[in-house]
Design a protein around this motif. Structure first.
Motif, PDB file in Angstrom:
ATOM      1  N   PRO A 187       2.363  65.539 113.651  1.00 23.72           N
ATOM      2  CA  PRO A 187       1.286  65.918 112.737  1.00 23.72           C
ATOM      3  C   PRO A 187       0.159  64.876 112.736  1.00 23.72           C
ATOM      4  N   SER A 188      -0.845  65.126 111.913  1.00 24.16           N
ATOM      5  CA  SER A 188      -2.002  64.232 111.783  1.00 24.16           C
ATOM      6  C   SER A 188      -2.636  63.941 113.138  1.00 24.16           C
ATOM      7  N   HIS A 189      -2.917  64.999 113.836  1.00 19.60           N
ATOM      8  CA  HIS A 189      -3.491  64.918 115.180  1.00 19.60           C
ATOM      9  C   HIS A 189      -4.765  64.067 115.222  1.00 19.60           C
ATOM     10  N   ASN A 190      -4.840  63.253 116.247  1.00 19.03           N
ATOM     11  CA  ASN A 190      -6.051  62.485 116.529  1.00 19.03           C
ATOM     12  C   ASN A 190      -6.820  63.246 117.597  1.00 19.03           C
ATOM     13  N   PRO A 191      -8.016  63.741 117.383  1.00 18.07           N
ATOM     14  CA  PRO A 191      -8.948  63.363 116.325  1.00 18.07           C
ATOM     15  C   PRO A 191      -9.105  64.367 115.170  1.00 18.07           C
ATOM     16  N   THR A 192      -8.364  65.469 115.109  1.00 18.98           N
ATOM     17  CA  THR A 192      -8.735  66.496 114.117  1.00 18.98           C
ATOM     18  C   THR A 192      -7.956  66.446 112.811  1.00 18.98           C
ATOM     19  N   GLY A 193      -6.799  65.799 112.803  1.00 19.69           N
ATOM     20  CA  GLY A 193      -5.974  65.804 111.593  1.00 19.69           C
ATOM     21  C   GLY A 193      -5.110  67.055 111.478  1.00 19.69           C
ATOM     22  N   TYR A 194      -5.006  67.829 112.566  1.00 19.02           N
ATOM     23  CA  TYR A 194      -4.225  69.068 112.526  1.00 19.02           C
ATOM     24  C   TYR A 194      -2.721  68.784 112.601  1.00 19.02           C
ATOM     25  N   ALA A 195      -1.923  69.712 112.096  1.00 14.35           N
ATOM     26  CA  ALA A 195      -0.465  69.636 112.247  1.00 14.35           C
ATOM     27  C   ALA A 195       0.049  71.037 112.489  1.00 14.35           C
ATOM     28  N   LEU A 196       0.920  71.199 113.448  1.00 14.40           N
ATOM     29  CA  LEU A 196       1.493  72.528 113.696  1.00 14.40           C
ATOM     30  C   LEU A 196       2.414  72.904 112.543  1.00 14.40           C
ATOM     31  N   SER A 197       2.322  74.166 112.101  1.00 14.93           N
ATOM     32  CA  SER A 197       3.221  74.650 111.045  1.00 14.93           C
ATOM     33  C   SER A 197       4.569  74.988 111.688  1.00 14.93           C
ATOM     34  N   GLN A 198       5.573  75.265 110.855  1.00 17.59           N
ATOM     35  CA  GLN A 198       6.896  75.643 111.369  1.00 17.59           C
ATOM     36  C   GLN A 198       6.795  76.902 112.236  1.00 17.59           C
ATOM     37  N   GLU A 199       6.005  77.864 111.753  1.00 13.45           N
ATOM     38  CA  GLU A 199       5.857  79.133 112.499  1.00 13.45           C
ATOM     39  C   GLU A 199       5.201  78.870 113.847  1.00 13.45           C
ATOM     40  N   GLU A 200       4.208  77.985 113.829  1.00 18.53           N
ATOM     41  CA  GLU A 200       3.518  77.686 115.092  1.00 18.53           C
ATOM     42  C   GLU A 200       4.474  76.996 116.067  1.00 18.53           C
ATOM     43  N   TRP A 201       5.310  76.118 115.537  1.00 20.23           N
ATOM     44  CA  TRP A 201       6.308  75.448 116.388  1.00 20.23           C
ATOM     45  C   TRP A 201       7.267  76.473 117.003  1.00 20.23           C
ATOM     46  N   GLU A 202       7.725  77.423 116.155  1.00 22.38           N
ATOM     47  CA  GLU A 202       8.656  78.450 116.655  1.00 22.38           C
ATOM     48  C   GLU A 202       8.046  79.185 117.840  1.00 22.38           C
ATOM     49  N   LYS A 203       6.764  79.509 117.710  1.00 22.44           N
ATOM     50  CA  LYS A 203       6.110  80.285 118.777  1.00 22.44           C
ATOM     51  C   LYS A 203       5.893  79.438 120.035  1.00 22.44           C
ATOM     52  N   VAL A 204       5.631  78.153 119.846  1.00 19.75           N
ATOM     53  CA  VAL A 204       5.459  77.249 120.996  1.00 19.75           C
ATOM     54  C   VAL A 204       6.774  77.174 121.775  1.00 19.75           C
ATOM     55  N   VAL A 205       7.869  77.034 121.022  1.00 21.97           N
ATOM     56  CA  VAL A 205       9.194  76.931 121.653  1.00 21.97           C
ATOM     57  C   VAL A 205       9.534  78.230 122.389  1.00 21.97           C
TER      58      VAL A 205
END
Ligand code: PLP
Length: 412
Positions: A187-205
């Motif tokens: 989380p806390s992506h550099n440079p945007t501060g974004y973090a993948l949600s649980q649902e987004e992680w599920e779809k990535v996997v």
């Protein structure tokens, strides 16, 4: 054609100076000339207090100062001291107990984990995939070791993770490459501060599991800012999802002690694999230690002893976490202040959830940053926008900055 005098270029694009440190030096020069109160240095990737001084966790500092020569002067084993390896696994996973085969190899900061993952899990000439908003050293590291960077669009039109772009790019690269390293900084992506949600992680996997089983895919989760995204165990809720990855996809976690322990200069970090088989985990240790030996050899022993001592003493660990929480809360307040003010003045921002940085999308970022510099505001222009470090400016400045940025954007 080469711009080198004596050195070998070897296909790399080497700037005359590091961009961010260059801007920061100009900010410091202006501070010396015009006075500190005339300058905002929103370029620094370290947590500073409201007076611009680097924050140091006093609990960590105490441990550092208690070290004996025996503890810091000797070489550490290449992969890290055994106590460090155990402590760093706890530090990465916290309440989560992986069922996979985990190996930890010490690295000098999170940077070393990125370097060793690329060097061991991609082939020469490969493209390494990351988001279109990314930390510039990914590109530096890839170039240095004969790879290049490819990107997919991080955001969809609703400001969520762009699965479509991700999957397309993964599949496109796997048509021409047998190996693929993917770097996701969350989380806390550099440079945007974004973090993948649980649902987004599920779809990535799910998308990665659908790639051909004949390929080898390595998913590097660059978790350098995991302790700055809210409650620390909540930031780690995605680990169980990673355990669903099939055997042809290897999850590697890049861990940094720089920010979480305010030990930026001590170069502490580690890379951890969550392998499905013991053989792959054993190989991970062997190849990553080989790469470490070939590049920096061993890491500073002091940082290994510090982390081991912290994890061996519950009361001390509690103090470190409590101190970190108070600084994290301050950082969260700064981010919120910036976002609120941006909304008030109608300044568009890239979706932000937490962390050290906020980003404003714009086409002419160099010109906007140059204009801001004339007003004593130093930011980092990126290919697609302007990066502001909430870590290095006060809440009050965070509140004032959006209006100044909006004005600069309207005038250039
Ligand atoms: N990854 C990202 C995205 C970062 O911003 C940083 C530091 O700024 C790191 C990794 C690792 O930093 P270090 O090598 O100092 O631990």
């Amino acid at each position: 054609m080469t711009d080198m005098i004596f050195a070998s270029k070897n296909g790399r694009n080497i700037p005359l100076e590091d961009k961010i440190f260059g801007i920061s030096n100009r900010a410091k020069a202006m501070m010396a000339k015009e006075g500190k109160d005339k300058v905002v240095n929103a370029t620094i990737g370290a947590l500073l207090d409201d007076d611009g001084k680097v924050i140091v966790l006093s609990s960590v500092d105490e441990v550092f100062k208690s070290l004996t020569p025996d503890e810091y002067a000797q070489y550490a084993p290449i992969g890290g001291t055994p106590e460090f390896k155990e402590a760093v696994k706890k530090d990465v996973f916290r309440n989560f107990e992986p069922t996979r085969f985990v190996e930890a190899v010490a690295t000098p900061g999170g940077t070393g984990a990125i370097r060793n993952t690329i060097s061991n899990y991609s082939n020469y000439g490969d493209k390494v995939l990351t988001t279109d908003w990314f930390w510039a050293p990914y590109n530096t590291i890839a170039q240095e070791i004969g790879r290049t960077l490819a990107t997919f669009e991080l955001f969809n039109e609703k400001g969520g993770f762009n699965h479509h772009s991700f999957e397309n790019k993964v599949n496109e690269l796997l048509e021409v490459q047998d190996t693929l390293v993917i770097i996701l900084n969350t989380p806390s992506h550099n440079p945007t501060g974004y973090a993948l949600s649980q649902e987004e992680w599920e779809k990535v996997v799910e998308a990665l599991n659908n790639t051909p089983k004949t390929k080898k895919v390595t998913l590097l989760v660059d978790a350098a800012y995991a302790d700055f995204a809210g409650e620390e165990n909540d930031s780690r809720l995605f680990f169980p999802i990673l355990e669903k990855l099939e055997e042809h996809v290897l999850p590697v976690i890049g861990h940094s002690l720089s920010k979480s322990y305010t030990l930026y200069g001590l170069r502490g970090g580690a890379m951890l694999c969550m392998a499905k088989t013991k053989d792959v985990a054993d190989e991970f240790k062997r190849v990553c230690e080989f790469s470490a030996r070939a590049s920096w050899s061993n890491c500073p022993r002091a940082v290994h002893v510090i982390l081991s001592k912290i994890y061996a003493d519950e009361e001390l660990l509690g103090r470190v976490m409590a101190e970190r929480k108070s600084h994290r809360d301050m950082l969260i307040r700064r981010g919120e202040a910036f976002m609120e003010a941006a909304k008030e003045v109608g300044l568009e921002t890239v979706p932000f959830r937490s962390g050290f940085f906020m980003t404003i999308p714009c086409d002419n970022s160099e010109a906007v940053a140059a204009k801001l510099e004339t007003e004593g505001i130093f930011t980092v222009p990126l290919a697609k926008g302007i990066r502001v470090s909430g870590a290095s400016i006060s809440e009050d400045v965070c509140r004032r900055l959006p209006a100044a940025i909006k004005k600069a954007m309207e005038t250039v």
